[in-house]
Every structure is written in C-alpha cells, then in structure tokens.
Design a protein around this motif. Structure first.
Motif, mmCIF file in Angstrom:
data_model
loop_
_atom_site.group_PDB
_atom_site.id
_atom_site.type_symbol
_atom_site.label_atom_id
_atom_site.label_comp_id
_atom_site.label_asym_id
_atom_site.label_seq_id
_atom_site.Cartn_x
_atom_site.Cartn_y
_atom_site.Cartn_z
ATOM 1 N N GLY A 123 0.087 -1.507 0.127
ATOM 2 C CA GLY A 123 -0.444 0.069 -0.222
ATOM 3 C C GLY A 123 0.679 1.039 -0.320
ATOM 4 N N ASP A 124 2.103 1.436 0.102
ATOM 5 C CA ASP A 124 2.381 2.296 -0.350
ATOM 6 C C ASP A 124 3.549 3.100 -1.078
ATOM 7 N N LEU A 125 1.902 3.867 -1.164
ATOM 8 C CA LEU A 125 2.980 4.158 -2.414
ATOM 9 C C LEU A 125 3.962 5.386 -3.073
ATOM 10 N N THR A 126 4.784 5.980 -2.454
ATOM 11 C CA THR A 126 6.340 6.565 -2.554
ATOM 12 C C THR A 126 6.869 4.882 -2.830
ATOM 13 N N GLU A 127 6.424 4.002 -2.507
ATOM 14 C CA GLU A 127 7.926 3.072 -2.918
ATOM 15 C C GLU A 127 7.734 2.732 -3.905
ATOM 16 N N ASP A 128 6.353 2.471 -4.381
ATOM 17 C CA ASP A 128 6.191 1.831 -5.849
ATOM 18 C C ASP A 128 4.620 2.285 -6.050
ATOM 19 N N VAL A 129 4.744 2.817 -7.634
ATOM 20 C CA VAL A 129 3.325 3.191 -7.809
ATOM 21 C C VAL A 129 1.869 1.763 -8.368
ATOM 22 N N ARG A 130 3.171 0.338 -8.442
ATOM 23 C CA ARG A 130 2.327 -0.365 -8.568
ATOM 24 C C ARG A 130 1.403 -1.093 -6.763
ATOM 25 N N ASN A 131 1.838 -0.497 -5.823
ATOM 26 C CA ASN A 131 1.192 -0.208 -4.380
ATOM 27 C C ASN A 131 -0.028 0.249 -4.685
ATOM 28 N N PHE A 132 -0.844 0.940 -5.712
ATOM 29 C CA PHE A 132 -2.111 1.686 -6.298
ATOM 30 C C PHE A 132 -3.341 1.116 -4.970
ATOM 31 N N ALA A 133 -3.126 -0.534 -5.664
ATOM 32 C CA ALA A 133 -4.459 -1.144 -4.687
ATOM 33 C C ALA A 133 -4.445 -1.070 -3.639
ATOM 34 N N GLY A 134 -3.252 -1.628 -2.572
ATOM 35 C CA GLY A 134 -2.791 -1.906 -1.489
ATOM 36 C C GLY A 134 -3.208 0.394 -1.138
ATOM 37 N N PHE A 135 -2.453 0.491 -1.517
ATOM 38 C CA PHE A 135 -3.241 2.139 -1.231
ATOM 39 C C PHE A 135 -4.732 2.058 -1.033
ATOM 40 N N ILE A 136 -5.630 2.462 -1.936
ATOM 41 C CA ILE A 136 -6.716 1.590 -2.177
ATOM 42 C C ILE A 136 -7.274 1.274 -0.821
ATOM 43 N N TYR A 137 -7.375 -0.023 -0.733
ATOM 44 C CA TYR A 137 -7.392 -1.162 0.406
ATOM 45 C C TYR A 137 -7.762 -0.486 2.156
ATOM 46 N N LYS A 138 -6.439 0.329 1.853
ATOM 47 C CA LYS A 138 -6.099 0.706 3.187
ATOM 48 C C LYS A 138 -6.669 1.801 3.093
#
Length: 388
Positions: A123-138
């Motif tokens: 979920g950490d967008l600062t690490e990688d934009v591909r964490n977008f789904a986890g970011f939205i989940y959280k």
C-alpha cells in the motif's frame, strides 16, 4: 407511530442530519469499495512479477524448505515470519507476511526454485505506484490515519449508517389518517417507482428515494458488516446476545517448546483428516499454518465443505504446539449461529460469493453509495436554499 405526519417528519430530520454526518465518509468508502470489488485482479495486473512464475506444474519444493528460505531472508532485514502459506497453485508464487521489518512487509517466493520473486511495503505509494491497489484498500479501511483512529472513525460511521438505514426506510412509509393495510402498501409502492424523465432536483430526489429502497437490504448488509470489520466491540455483543457466543481460541496452558513447522504441519494434516471423518465434512485444499506464541498453539487453515465459497478457506483447527494434539475445531458455517452469520457478512462485503455477477453488483453498489451521499447533500442544499 410511522403513520402520523409529525412522527414521519422526525425521521426525515434524523435522516437528513445523520446523512450529512456520514456523507463525506460514505462517498469515499463507496468509490474505494467499488474499486476494491476487483482488488485482486487489479493488483495482479499491476504486479505480474510478484504473483506469477515462469514455471508451471506441481513440482514444488517442500513447504518447510520454502518457509526456511523466506524466514532467513526476512531476518536479514530484522523481520519475522510466523505463518507458512500453503496455497500452492501452478504458475503462482507464495506470499509471506513479514512482521517487524522496516524494509518490507510482504515477500513473494517462487515455490519451484526458492528464489525471491520480490518484496514490497503493501500500500505504500512512495515505494512504487504499483502499490496503488493496496493504497486504496487501506484508505477504504483506515483512511490512512495512524494507529486505530481511522478504523474507529469508520466504525462509528458504519454504526450511524446502520441506524440510518432503518430511519431512511421509515421516511418512505406513507402517512395515513386511518391505517388500512391494503391502502398502506398501495401508497408505499409509489416510493419504489422512478420517473426517469424528471430533471434536476426532482430527478435526484426520486432516484435517491427509489434506488435506496431497491437495494435497501444490501445497504444494510454492507453497513452492519462494516461495523463487524471496524467496530467489533459493538458488533460482537449485539450479535452474540442474539445468536449466542462462540468459544474463544484455545490455549495450551504450558510453556513447553513448540515443535518445528514441518512436524506441526504433518500433525495438523493428520488431525484434520480425522476431524473431517468425525464430522462428515469434506476436506479440501490447505491455506496456511501459523504459530501463535501467546497461546503456544499452531493454527491450521484449510478449505472444507463448510466454507461459504469454493475459493475462500476459513475452516480452522488448533493443535498443541508441543504435543501436536487437537485442541479445537472451528467451521465457518453450521457450527455456531453467530459465526455463520459473521462469515456470510464478511463474504458478502468482500464480494467473495456468487462469482462474477455478484462481484459486479458490489462494484455498482459502491458507486451507488457514493451517489446517495452526493444526492443527499444536493437535496439538503436545494431545500436550504429555498428557505433563504
């Protein structure tokens, strides 16, 4: 009491201000929830290197060896793994949850070769934009607020939403001078109708009322299940008082050293076959084995014919971490009424049942919840402007 004008007006006022209180939160929850109906598909589309392998077939390395590789790798960054994933699938990686590491909290392992497929901070967008789904989940679950503040806030909003579901229903009941059941339902049917040629404020008012009745039962399910997720101190007493209290997870009561994960897995497999035969339950695929230090037990998750859906494994047994003996069995359905209801609420909220048609319905319902928030504020604003 619903049939007198002064009482109905009270419900209208309550619905107005409860709706305004929750509008912003439900608008966000609706939009993010609509997205999360396809969370797994989107996450895997963004991160194919984490979830798939070049190899196919079933020639996997032993579970204990894979667990040892993942544990050793996580320990290099100060992390710890206490759960062994067992959901082997051809062409798919294994996902490990890592605790205590400041570098990553998810580790993906190739089960054919033992190679590390990748890591991430979920979920950490600062690490990688591909964490977008986890970011939205959280964002959907915690508002990305620190600690438990976001969970509590959304839990309180869900509780208000649950109460408001009944208040909103009351606002649609017709006012009659003398109650007549046939006349009452004849007038109430008008609330379900939508005049699609209406425009502006009238269109939004009619659709807000009619659509709310069309999906009222689903809205209540999602509201109360949100309380179950975020505000268990409210959900459990209410549910348990009505349906009975299930037993808690067992404890061994001793501090003898636990057996190694491989031995625990073999013991769990033996016990679960016996449990299945005893209860007449079909045992399916394995999900995970986890050591619980606080109770000195191993928790073994697997799929069975008692599970709500064919793709989700929530059947559980607990074994003594030292002796390997069976301590308790928990079936998702058919054992305790409160557990059965809770598991169905979880599955319906997460879109885990009835295949793709229900998944699409969950997506559309999320958009509709966002619309109800928008149209409710719009209706209030228009009425407020007219009174000026």
């Amino acid at each position: 009491m619903f049939f007198q004008a002064r009482h109905k007006q009270t419900f209208v006022i309550l619905h107005r201000y409860l709706g305004l209180t929750t509008a912003m939160f439900l608008f966000l929850a609706g939009l993010t929830g609509s997205f999360l109906a396809y969370y797994h598909e989107i996450d895997e589309w963004l991160n194919p290197h984490l979830f798939t392998t070049p190899e196919t077939g079933t020639d996997y390395l032993p579970e204990a060896q894979l667990f040892a590789i993942a544990s050793e790798y996580s320990q290099q960054s100060g992390g710890d793994i206490n759960m062994m994933p067992l959901e082997f699938s051809p062409g798919r990686t294994l996902r490990f949850y890592v605790n205590g590491s400041d570098q990553f909290n998810r580790l993906f392992l190739n089960p054919y070769t033992g190679d590390i497929a990748g890591t991430r901070v979920w979920g950490d967008l600062t690490e990688d934009v591909r964490n977008f789904a986890g970011f939205i989940y959280k964002l959907h679950y915690t508002l990305w607020l620190p600690g438990v503040w976001g969970i509590w806030i959304l839990g309180i909003i869900a509780l208000i939403w649950t109460i408001d579901c009944f208040i909103a229903l009351a606002t649609t009941l017709p006012v009659v001078k003398v109650f007549n059941l046939k006349l009452f339902f004849k007038r109430w049917k008008q609330s379900y109708k939508m005049r699609w040629r209406s425009k502006g404020y009238t269109f939004h008012f009619l659709l807000h009322r009619a659509a709310g009745l069309w999906v009222w039962a689903l809205l209540l399910i999602f509201a109360w299940s949100s309380v179950a997720f975020n505000l268990r101190d409210v959900y459990q007493p209410v549910t348990y008082s009505l349906l009975g209290t299930p037993p808690t997870a067992p404890r061994t009561g001793h501090e003898l050293p636990p057996m190694d994960p491989d031995s625990a897995l073999q013991a769990a497999r033996t016990e679960v076959l016996s449990v299945g035969q005893t209860h007449g339950v079909d045992i399916g695929w394995e999900r995970s084995l986890r050591y619980i230090e606080a109770s000195n037990t191993y928790q073994y998750r697997f799929h069975s014919s008692r599970d709500v859906d064919a793709d989700i494994a929530r059947s559980v047994i607990y074994i003594d971490a030292h002796h390997g003996t069976l301590l308790a069995t928990f079936w998702p359905t058919g054992q305790y009424a409160s557990t059965t209801v809770t598991q169905w609420l979880y599955a319906l909220h997460m879109g885990e049942v009835f295949s793709w048609p229900y998944q699409l319905l969950v997506c559309l319902l999320g958009l509709l919840v966002a619309y109800f928030s928008y149209s409710g504020v719009l209706i209030w604003w228009k009425k407020r402007s007219k009174r000026r």
